[in-house]
Design a protein around this motif. Sequence first.
Motif: not given
Length: 340
Positions: A136-162
Amino acid sequence: MHPAPLAATTRGYPATGYAVENIHYGSVAVVDAGGRLLYASGDPDFMTFTRSALKPFQALPFVLDDGPARFGLTRDELALLCASHSGEDKHVAGVRAILDKIGVDESHLACGCAVPLFYDFTGQPVPPDARFTPVHHNCSGKHSGFLAWCRLHGAPLDNYVAPEHPLQRAVRATLADCVQMDEAQLPTGLDGCSAPNFAMPLARLAHLYARLAQGANDPRLGAAMGDLFDAMTARPDLVSGTERTDLHWMGAGGGDWVAKIGADAVQAIGIRSAGIGIAIKVADGNVRALHPAVYSVLDQLGLLNAERRSLLERYRNPAIKNARGSVAGDIHAVFTLQSA
């Protein structure tokens, strides 16, 4: 150069007139697609944290890597990657669809949890039994895109905002390349959703939106810019929400204008037909001064025909009302754009 008066608020009585009570300072930059400053007010190089106006460009690394096609994301879902959405049912369903396609759940979202913006902008009461989650957070769409990049590149999902995470390094490098600045010249701050945010001269933000408005015609990032522009302008209701300003700006533009607001009174707009980008920052962060300033810029640039004036009249000089609904004054723009 320094910020200049952009908007004034007044107070008084209809019978005796209104006097100025407050002056809100700020800056405006109008730039063409080649990066040339055309018009300004205040300081067009004012160093500005871009806040949510940055969202299309935070999604850019994922788009450049063909991520939407790899995961089968729709145009509507791409719009949500750029959104500061209102947490309406269609927004929540769209974000959950993205998370499902990339194989994660909302527990991975690092944006935090917030009451949907829908209630602030519509005035409807929050149901007493309502329960909200990070989607419900207004930025959840952006963050879903962040997670998608991580999945695409095999990058860690933890602390992806660091800031040191590979995702955020990719965002920073891509942005620095887009604005032709060294990464060290982009101050970094912690945004409201816990992701890194970057500051840049206001005119550079305007240039980004001039390029975004040209979409596939951008000489360096054509296809990616085209996908982002098309998604945002096709579904401004997903980028924003009911009674939101970006919905109204883009609606009035009829597919020709791409708009994105940022917290603390930042607004960026790209105008395809005019080949320009506009960026506005109210220095004290007071958003009530922002909307009359945006209207005035559009008006001074000759972009408001009779139909658009009617659609956007609410922003020209909105009334200030007290708790009883009585008009106590108004907010109005007080600047004139100067040719660069």
